[in-house]
Design an enzyme around this catalytic site. Sequence first.
Site, PDB file in Angstrom:
ATOM      1  N   GLY A  16      -9.084 -82.714  90.544  1.00  0.00           N
ATOM      2  CA  GLY A  16      -7.881 -82.035  90.089  1.00  0.00           C
ATOM      3  C   GLY A  16      -7.885 -81.740  88.607  1.00  0.00           C
ATOM      4  N   GLY A  44      -6.704 -86.158  91.290  1.00  0.00           N
ATOM      5  CA  GLY A  44      -5.425 -86.496  91.903  1.00  0.00           C
ATOM      6  C   GLY A  44      -5.261 -87.998  92.030  1.00  0.00           C
TER       7      GLY A  44
END
Length: 331
Positions: A112, A64
Amino acid sequence: MSDVEFVVRGGVGRITLNRPRALNALDHAMVLAVTEHLELWRADPAVRVVVVLGAGERGLCAGGDIRFIHEDARAGGEASLAFWADEYRMNALIARYPKPYVALMDGVVMGGGVGISAHGSHRVVTERSRIAMPEVGIGLAPDVGGTYLLSRSPGELGTHIALTGTSISGPDAIHCGLADHYAPSDRLPDLLEALESRDDAIAGVAITAPPSALAAEREWIDHCYAPDSVEEVLDRLRGSGEAAIAAAKEIEQKSPSALKVTLRALRTAAVLPDLEAVLAQDFRTSRRALRSPDLVEGIRARIIDKDRSPRWSPATLAEVDESLVDSYFAP
């Protein structure tokens, strides 16, 4: 040029994460765009298979947008909560996708990046793959369903990966259940082309993976990581040989709070019924971490100032009481 590009050709819906200078880190707009296209392609007869890959030479996705989360946490904001909620919904969508979802996990795949790839139906690693869930190093517990995957890895390998934050190879990822196929990186363009005409395209480029180095370490890993307390894990590691002592030194550098939350999250994820239940747990632990001093401090030390000298609060495992850990799992 868009941060994520979508092309349909030859029955293949191709998703290219296109922030190579940021190692294709995911932001909220990218997550929403991926979700939108997956929903559109789900019922589109022109799309037979979906492929996700990263632009540039360094990897699929570094995770992320950590700088954004740092600023949000410092400001006491809640934008990160909206990002995580939509990201976790995307992870669940990928896991339940009705069409083949091929993830090219070449190069760096972290955080992520694991979420957008390792829940897919066809996961391809290469000799360049370096896969990690390094969240404990920034005061966070592994999220994006990472504890679902790691808690289901053989023995205690997933616990070792989560508590050390270490990166693993492609063969390790296959052994741990995070990937399915091994292919030379220089054959990936051939794979992309073949997917447009052949349903067995992966078999045409995949080769037998080299042995997993991590699998050979199972004896000491399973013994050392069996306890349900981080302190006991460290005690066993310190008395179990050179590799185990090195693992203990890695763990000792991480956020004490995040370590305890992560171990509990792993043990709980192992008995939760499905990925969605684990993602709901991830949202609770991430939400609580957003208000923790360790998240801001961990990102500062690792990403912003890069001094690698975080000042954790609480500073030691002994100071992290059960009520603090409990607060991370509260609804």
